[in-house]
Design a protein around this motif. Structure first.
Motif, PDB file in Angstrom:
ATOM      1  N   ARG A 118       0.820  -1.215   0.000  1.00  0.00           N
ATOM      2  CA  ARG A 118       0.000   0.000   0.000  1.00  0.00           C
ATOM      3  C   ARG A 118       0.852   1.262   0.000  1.00  0.00           C
ATOM      4  O   ARG A 118       0.381   2.312  -0.440  1.00  0.00           O
ATOM      5  CB  ARG A 118      -0.984  -0.027   1.166  1.00  0.00           C
ATOM      6  N   GLN A 171       1.323   1.670  -3.608  1.00  0.00           N
ATOM      7  CA  GLN A 171       0.095   1.955  -4.358  1.00  0.00           C
ATOM      8  C   GLN A 171      -0.468   3.340  -4.086  1.00  0.00           C
ATOM      9  O   GLN A 171      -1.080   3.947  -4.973  1.00  0.00           O
ATOM     10  CB  GLN A 171      -0.960   0.883  -4.023  1.00  0.00           C
ATOM     11  N   TYR A 172      -0.279   3.856  -2.874  1.00  0.00           N
ATOM     12  CA  TYR A 172      -0.884   5.132  -2.489  1.00  0.00           C
ATOM     13  C   TYR A 172       0.183   6.095  -1.977  1.00  0.00           C
ATOM     14  O   TYR A 172       1.178   5.687  -1.388  1.00  0.00           O
ATOM     15  CB  TYR A 172      -1.923   4.920  -1.388  1.00  0.00           C
ATOM     16  N   ASN A 174      -4.487   8.962  -6.475  1.00  0.00           N
ATOM     17  CA  ASN A 174      -3.916   8.227  -5.343  1.00  0.00           C
ATOM     18  C   ASN A 174      -2.925   9.039  -4.517  1.00  0.00           C
ATOM     19  O   ASN A 174      -2.260   8.481  -3.649  1.00  0.00           O
ATOM     20  CB  ASN A 174      -3.203   6.964  -5.855  1.00  0.00           C
ATOM     21  N   LEU A 232      -6.597   6.589  -9.977  1.00  0.00           N
ATOM     22  CA  LEU A 232      -7.165   5.695  -8.966  1.00  0.00           C
ATOM     23  C   LEU A 232      -8.681   5.843  -8.899  1.00  0.00           C
ATOM     24  O   LEU A 232      -9.416   4.863  -8.735  1.00  0.00           O
ATOM     25  CB  LEU A 232      -6.559   5.991  -7.595  1.00  0.00           C
TER      26      LEU A 232
END
Length: 271
Positions: A31, A34-35, A86, A152
């Protein structure tokens, strides 16, 4: 020969251990890859927005998500539910909301849980739940709704359009799925088995009846242009596929996506 064999075996063992360490690191820190939930929250006083309400929407864990809402300025105009990307806070993109207001539209945007304006944990479950709560809150206001998802945000936008009724859907630099983006980057890892938040847009989009606009740039190194093209191929009710030569992941607003999207929205509203 024995020495050479031992060196080869040793190097192979090092390679295997390095691969396994990479697997573990990717799984544990996924994560964080991803973010990017960092960045400051802009104040309304730093914008030219007017008539905007700062809202706090209760979510399932007793926390709230923070956002800005403004009703349409002109009768018959829709509200754009803008689902951001994101990184950072939705407030950074206030220039988009200013353009929406100038055209007479309303808007609602917010930070998903775990992003700068909203406490909590980032996860696909929470992002989808937060988006549903925002949609349902907005629907009670009575104005027609257009869903706009960027990057996102194309995940929750597609999911919302598959679960709720909107007048139109706009997908800006969408992915076919988050796991397919991960596969593009980490093709040497079994990301399908590792990834928590896969956002299967390719499955959700096939249940969307709303007219849908897709925009992408050919030089997008974050989400390749083929993702947008493949999403468009799966649409039940396809609108324009707007591909901009040489545009990257964050260029489409400056390249004129609003000038392309507004006529599409007006056409969808007239249907």
């Amino acid at each position: 020969m024995k020495i050479i064999r031992r060196i080869i075996v040793g190097l192979g063992l090092v390679a295997v251990l390095a691969y396994l360490a990479g697997l573990v690191g990717l799984y544990v820190l996924q994560r964080q890859f991803q973010y990017d939930p960092t960045g400051r929250v802009y104040a309304l006083s730093e914008t030219t927005l007017t008539g905007v309400e700062t809202i706090s929407l209760p979510v399932s864990d007793g926390q709230v998500v923070a956002g800005w809402y403004a009703p349409p300025r002109e009768p018959g105009k829709p509200v754009i539910l803008y689902l951001r990307g994101n990184a950072g806070s939705y407030t950074f993109e206030h220039y988009r909301f200013e353009a929406f207001q100038e055209a007479g539209y309303g808007f609602l945007s917010f930070d998903y849980r775990g992003f700068p304006g909203s406490p909590g944990e980032i996860s696909q479950t929470n992002i989808l739940a937060d988006s549903l709560i925002a949609y349902d809150w907005l629907a009670e206001k009575g104005a027609p709704i257009v869903i706009w998802g960027r990057s996102l945000g194309s995940g929750p936008a597609s999911y919302l359009a598959s679960e709720r009724d909107a007048r139109a859907l706009i997908l800006e630099t969408p992915f076919l799925s988050a796991v397919s983006v991960a596969r593009d980057r980490y093709w040497f890892f079994p990301v399908e088995w590792l990834m928590f938040d896969q956002f299967p847009v390719e499955r959700w989009i096939e249940m969307v009846d709303e007219p849908t606009f897709v925009g992408h740039g050919t030089a997008d190194e974050t989400i390749g242009v083929s993702h947008g093209e493949r999403v468009h191929q799966r649409l039940r009710n396809p609108g324009p596929l707007w591909i901009v030569q040489g545009a990257g992941h964050s260029d489409l607003w400056d390249r004129g996506i609003w000038a392309e999207a507004e006529p599409f929205i007006e056409s969808a509203m007239a249907q």
